[in-house]
Design an enzyme around this catalytic site. Sequence first.
Site, PDB file in Angstrom:
ATOM      1  N   ARG A  47       0.904  -1.157   0.001  1.00 31.07           N
ATOM      2  CA  ARG A  47      -0.189   0.108   0.115  1.00 31.07           C
ATOM      3  C   ARG A  47       1.084   1.143   0.276  1.00 31.07           C
ATOM      4  O   ARG A  47       0.721   2.258   0.643  1.00 31.07           O
ATOM      5  CB  ARG A  47      -0.960   0.128   1.201  1.00 31.07           C
ATOM      6  CG  ARG A  47      -2.143  -1.145   1.174  1.00 31.07           C
ATOM      7  CD  ARG A  47      -2.825  -0.889   2.345  1.00 31.07           C
ATOM      8  NE  ARG A  47      -2.127  -1.474   3.428  1.00 31.07           N
ATOM      9  CZ  ARG A  47      -2.620  -1.308   4.849  1.00 31.07           C
ATOM     10  NH1 ARG A  47      -3.608  -0.544   5.032  1.00 31.07           N
ATOM     11  NH2 ARG A  47      -1.797  -1.605   5.961  1.00 31.07           N
ATOM     12  N   HIS A  89     -17.073  11.749   5.198  1.00 30.65           N
ATOM     13  CA  HIS A  89     -16.078  11.480   4.338  1.00 30.65           C
ATOM     14  C   HIS A  89     -15.082  12.641   4.020  1.00 30.65           C
ATOM     15  O   HIS A  89     -13.878  12.823   3.265  1.00 30.65           O
ATOM     16  CB  HIS A  89     -16.353  10.795   2.780  1.00 30.65           C
ATOM     17  CG  HIS A  89     -16.957   9.623   3.124  1.00 30.65           C
ATOM     18  ND1 HIS A  89     -18.218   9.552   3.012  1.00 30.65           N
ATOM     19  CD2 HIS A  89     -16.335   8.240   2.794  1.00 30.65           C
ATOM     20  CE1 HIS A  89     -18.521   8.356   3.095  1.00 30.65           C
ATOM     21  NE2 HIS A  89     -17.428   7.468   3.149  1.00 30.65           N
TER      22      HIS A  89
END
Length: 764
Positions: free
Chosen positions: A18, A697
């Site tokens: 990642r 978000h």
Amino acid sequence: MSRITSGNLGFPRIGKQREWKKAIEAYWSGKLEEAELHRQLAEIRSEHWKLQKNKGIDWIPVGDFSYYDQVLDTAVMFGLVPERFEYDGGPVPLETYYAVARGSKTAAASEMTKWFNTNYHYIVPELGNREPELTANLPLQAYREAKEKLGIDGKPVVLGLYSFLKLSKGASGNLREWSQKLLPLYVRVLRELEQEGAAWIQVDEPGLVTFVSDEDLALLQDIYRTISAEVPQARILLQTYFDAVERYEEIVALPVRGIGLDFVHGREGNLQALRQHGFPGGKTLAAGVVDGRNIWRSDLPAVQAFIDEIAGLLADDSDLIIQPSCSLLHVPVSAQGEDGLPGVLKDAMAFAEEKLEEIAALRQALHGENPALLAESRQALERLNADPSRSRKNVQEAVNRIAQQPAERLSPFEIRHTEQQRVWNLPLLPTTTIGSFPQTAEVRAARQKWRKGEWTTERYDEFIREEIRTWIGIQEDIGLDVLVHGEFERTDMVEFFGEKLPGFAFTKGGWVQSYGTRCVKPPLIYGDVEFDRPMTVKETAFAQSLTSKPVKGMLTGPVTVLNWSFVRSDLPRETVAYQIALALRKEVEALEEAGITMIQVDEPALREGFPLKPADRGAYIDWAVKAFKITTSSVRDTTQIHTHMCYCEFHDMIDAIRDLDADVISIETSRSHGELIQSFEENTYPLGIGLGVYDIHSPRVPSEEEMMAMVRRALQVLDPKLFWINPDCGLKTRGREETVAALKNMVSAAKRSREAIGSSIPVN
């Protein structure tokens, strides 16, 4: 058939460890300069291109890499930045790019929704009043980079104009007008790629596997006729995926050099069309024969036989490209290092790297090379199918019984609602949250210490209890009406349950991108699923002991567990959903027995599994709704069942949401509030409902006035006696200060909204 080559449609951008996520988040936090971010992401791109080259892939995609989302990339490439971000034209600054995706202190983020029927989310383009312009030819930049750095003659990837318009806000009813604005810019992008020497240009048109009207078809034909006339030498590979293409005869007749079809998820429809109508001579068929959305190895001998069948239907002057069914964005990068899994399971897995090896092996076998490579895949799958975990007779018999029985609550909603209000006496417009609270670095560190054995279970449990104590106190101070325990003991909402249910397995590094830098590690459902022991009772009962207010039990629903996992391929998904539902039903009953009489069973991914073909949707909705009701229908009338759903288009499944018969549903809609309200103007909803009043978000803290405006709009079409006020999703990824500030504003907005409505409205 003339020639067989190998290709790929796209590669996971996140990196094995990642690295992509870590670099971008470091930039967001101010720990990484923009120049260093560009350098690190360029290094990741190069590694991916080299890997695909080394795996033997002939047609390597370039331009599939993104700094956030490929649909957002297309929008900013054409300067389609919403006016609220104060963009003045020209190359879009990186700060503005990320503001569109995540919001800023002064402007709300653009809407985010599901990418077709996957768990990937894209940023919805907004086609406002701005005139489009080509700000940068991003596919050309990627093509040049791969060629100059690595000598790779890549295959540029472009999101097609038709699909881009279909995915955008503001295009409905104006498709042709917007096509006329954007088509010259698309032509310029393709011309520059052709002039640069690109052998193939992959133009993705996934919208062609959904309904295509006569008007849509006419527009599509005009688009590709214009492209063919303006850029006659460009070798366009028109790529579809996720299902069988609609209007097959007309699509394969478009003036392009190649057509890409999904022969995994659209196998029957595409194969039938190919048999019935043939394939145009002189064109290339790119056949997606390796599943790009699941992690199981292919039965390569069977795939080879299938390719032989396809090849037999092609003309002598048609070429064939062997490739995955879709971009490998939807699977983890590499299965290397997954040594913690049982051998029988590990041997049966294939992530992105291994799928490329499968593509290369198929190409070799079709050229008469290394046929032994294929037999190993079949043997691995046969060993998995023989594993005892796939033959739990008690589970299979229980599912067979429940599949034949109705699943309904004891009484209709009107009776339940009255009984529940008598027990809890909630105020008008009750406030709550969706479930999770911020998972700080301290919480994550404590979990790692426990998992590594550095902390005893007793010490870890006490740490979790302290977090619960803290946040029960915070919620009471804020004035929320219905509380949650905060889910501090949980990592991922599916992984937590899967770890406690036989039939699941978990990888170390099986990460995939969900939205932005949010990565998830889906469980593997490889065996029959059954209830083993209570999973959530301890923490929830402890939280309830700290307060007189109701605390919701929090579970992930069976359809979401299914849709957010990599699911075994030897059983129908319906059967696996019922297995999960039966296991969760026992957990619901255990919570109720412990005195928890508000239980939220989240189904954020219910819409995600919606089939792309209208003809297939009825059957899916039937078994998905039934799986939810199997989980929730055995409780008493006084036990209130909540559920939650995430961003998606709801207008075509309002009936299914009603059929869930949940006492309260909360829907994640703050970025698209108006659109959902319109659905309720057209469809009565008679159960409890909460429409998210602010977007979790984004880091910005919305004002009371913003949230009150959302409440007022919703109450124009929804009954205030049934309306709840809540954020639009869980708060796990947010910071503590912004969470508390936003919830205080939300509670104040609820109180002021109650006053505005008037106390004369009866609550009972």
